[in-house]
Design a protein around this motif. Structure first.
Motif, PDB file in Angstrom:
ATOM      1  N   ILE A  59       5.046 -13.503  31.900  1.00 45.65           N
ATOM      2  CA  ILE A  59       5.491 -12.161  32.262  1.00 45.65           C
ATOM      3  C   ILE A  59       4.269 -11.334  32.640  1.00 45.65           C
ATOM      4  O   ILE A  59       3.287 -11.273  31.885  1.00 45.65           O
ATOM      5  N   ALA A  60       4.340 -10.738  33.820  1.00 43.24           N
ATOM      6  CA  ALA A  60       3.273  -9.840  34.270  1.00 43.24           C
ATOM      7  C   ALA A  60       3.584  -8.444  33.751  1.00 43.24           C
ATOM      8  O   ALA A  60       4.700  -7.946  33.903  1.00 43.24           O
ATOM      9  N   VAL A  61       2.572  -7.845  33.128  1.00 45.96           N
ATOM     10  CA  VAL A  61       2.697  -6.480  32.642  1.00 45.96           C
ATOM     11  C   VAL A  61       1.739  -5.630  33.468  1.00 45.96           C
ATOM     12  O   VAL A  61       0.533  -5.876  33.484  1.00 45.96           O
ATOM     13  N   SER A  62       2.308  -4.663  34.167  1.00 48.15           N
ATOM     14  CA  SER A  62       1.506  -3.775  35.017  1.00 48.15           C
ATOM     15  C   SER A  62       1.286  -2.452  34.310  1.00 48.15           C
ATOM     16  O   SER A  62       2.234  -1.825  33.840  1.00 48.15           O
ATOM     17  N   ASP A  63       0.031  -2.045  34.233  1.00 46.30           N
ATOM     18  CA  ASP A  63      -0.329  -0.738  33.695  1.00 46.30           C
ATOM     19  C   ASP A  63      -0.310   0.217  34.889  1.00 46.30           C
ATOM     20  O   ASP A  63      -1.172   0.145  35.776  1.00 46.30           O
ATOM     21  N   LYS A  64       0.657   1.101  34.933  1.00 43.00           N
ATOM     22  CA  LYS A  64       0.857   1.975  36.087  1.00 43.00           C
ATOM     23  C   LYS A  64      -0.265   3.006  36.258  1.00 43.00           C
ATOM     24  O   LYS A  64      -0.549   3.415  37.375  1.00 43.00           O
ATOM     25  N   HIS A  65      -0.900   3.402  35.168  1.00 42.54           N
ATOM     26  CA  HIS A  65      -1.939   4.436  35.255  1.00 42.54           C
ATOM     27  C   HIS A  65      -3.301   3.868  35.634  1.00 42.54           C
ATOM     28  O   HIS A  65      -4.090   4.532  36.292  1.00 42.54           O
ATOM     29  N   GLN A  66      -3.583   2.647  35.194  1.00 42.25           N
ATOM     30  CA  GLN A  66      -4.883   2.060  35.487  1.00 42.25           C
ATOM     31  C   GLN A  66      -4.823   1.062  36.643  1.00 42.25           C
ATOM     32  O   GLN A  66      -5.832   0.439  36.959  1.00 42.25           O
ATOM     33  N   ASN A  67      -3.662   0.901  37.252  1.00 38.90           N
ATOM     34  CA  ASN A  67      -3.477  -0.048  38.356  1.00 38.90           C
ATOM     35  C   ASN A  67      -3.998  -1.437  38.007  1.00 38.90           C
ATOM     36  O   ASN A  67      -4.705  -2.064  38.784  1.00 38.90           O
ATOM     37  N   GLN A  68      -3.656  -1.902  36.812  1.00 38.01           N
ATOM     38  CA  GLN A  68      -4.055  -3.231  36.371  1.00 38.01           C
ATOM     39  C   GLN A  68      -2.813  -4.040  36.046  1.00 38.01           C
ATOM     40  O   GLN A  68      -1.779  -3.491  35.648  1.00 38.01           O
ATOM     41  N   ARG A  69      -2.955  -5.357  36.210  1.00 44.11           N
ATOM     42  CA  ARG A  69      -1.840  -6.273  35.937  1.00 44.11           C
ATOM     43  C   ARG A  69      -2.382  -7.434  35.123  1.00 44.11           C
ATOM     44  O   ARG A  69      -3.383  -8.049  35.487  1.00 44.11           O
ATOM     45  N   GLN A  70      -1.707  -7.735  34.022  1.00 40.78           N
ATOM     46  CA  GLN A  70      -2.099  -8.843  33.160  1.00 40.78           C
ATOM     47  C   GLN A  70      -0.883  -9.749  32.971  1.00 40.78           C
ATOM     48  O   GLN A  70       0.222  -9.265  32.739  1.00 40.78           O
ATOM     49  N   VAL A  71      -1.090 -11.073  33.104  1.00 43.33           N
ATOM     50  CA  VAL A  71      -0.008 -12.030  32.917  1.00 43.33           C
ATOM     51  C   VAL A  71      -0.133 -12.646  31.526  1.00 43.33           C
ATOM     52  O   VAL A  71      -1.208 -13.125  31.142  1.00 43.33           O
ATOM     53  N   GLY A 149       5.142  -1.746  33.739  1.00 46.36           N
ATOM     54  CA  GLY A 149       6.175  -2.463  34.458  1.00 46.36           C
ATOM     55  C   GLY A 149       6.155  -3.919  34.006  1.00 46.36           C
ATOM     56  O   GLY A 149       5.096  -4.450  33.640  1.00 46.36           O
ATOM     57  N   PHE A 150       7.299  -4.576  34.029  1.00 45.62           N
ATOM     58  CA  PHE A 150       7.416  -5.946  33.535  1.00 45.62           C
ATOM     59  C   PHE A 150       8.087  -6.813  34.589  1.00 45.62           C
ATOM     60  O   PHE A 150       9.121  -6.438  35.134  1.00 45.62           O
ATOM     61  N   THR A 151       7.471  -7.984  34.868  1.00 43.10           N
ATOM     62  CA  THR A 151       7.997  -8.886  35.889  1.00 43.10           C
ATOM     63  C   THR A 151       7.922 -10.325  35.391  1.00 43.10           C
ATOM     64  O   THR A 151       6.874 -10.740  34.868  1.00 43.10           O
ATOM     65  N   LEU A 152       8.995 -11.072  35.588  1.00 44.97           N
ATOM     66  CA  LEU A 152       9.005 -12.504  35.262  1.00 44.97           C
ATOM     67  C   LEU A 152       8.355 -13.237  36.425  1.00 44.97           C
ATOM     68  O   LEU A 152       8.830 -13.143  37.569  1.00 44.97           O
TER      69      LEU A 152
END
Length: 159
Positions: A59-71, A149-152
């Motif tokens: 699951i990708a978790v996107s930090d909307k304020h820091q424009n970062q994405r961690q899987v 934000g959360f994405t599979l």
């Protein structure tokens, strides 16, 4: 005199309409408070061959304020405390071929036709979301959080 008579008739009509309108409202109010029929609960059925084959999801978790994405890789049934937040993410189920049959949610096959993961998100131990992430349709029933934000994004087999 005719003018006075018209005014009197018009006033009477307005009074009748207003009185009838109030009575109609009073009649409708009790009906609105009647209990609504209970919605049948949905049941998730994970076929045994699906349970044996699929062990984890990414699951990708996107930090909307820091424009970062961690899987993050989470085993089905496991939980992860998101670093730097008060959120906990849990993967309840994974269905590679998600279908809804009446009130039953299941997988029609073991093929990746419509992959979906059922997740629970808690904030400070309070459940704020329980629903599904669909990899092919990431915006369908998407959970809206002000910061994340959360994405599979992927699925892992036991082999």
């Amino acid at each position: 005199m005719k003018r006075l008579m018209k005014l009197l008739v018009l006033s009477s009509l307005v009074a009748i309409v207003l009185t009838t309108g109030c009575n109609e409202k009073q009649k409708q109010e009790p009906a609105a408070s009647l209990p609504q029929p209970a919605k049948a609960p949905t049941v998730v059925v994970v076929p045994e061959d699906v349970r044996r084959k699929w062990k984890a999801v990414q699951i990708a978790v996107s930090d909307k304020h820091q424009n970062q994405r961690q899987v993050y890789t989470l085993k089905v049934g496991s939980e992860l405390k998101l670093p730097g937040s008060n959120l906990t993410l849990r993967v309840e189920n994974f269905l590679p071929h998600f279908v809804m049959e009446g009130t039953t949610l299941t997988s029609q096959s073991n093929e990746l036709v419509n992959p979906a993961a059922q997740i629970v998100i808690r904030e400070d131990a309070k459940e704020i979301y329980k629903g599904w992430l669909f990899s092919l349709y990431p915006t369908t029933h998407a959970f809206q959080h002000p910061f994340y934000g959360f994405t599979l994004v992927d699925y892992l087999t036991s082999s």
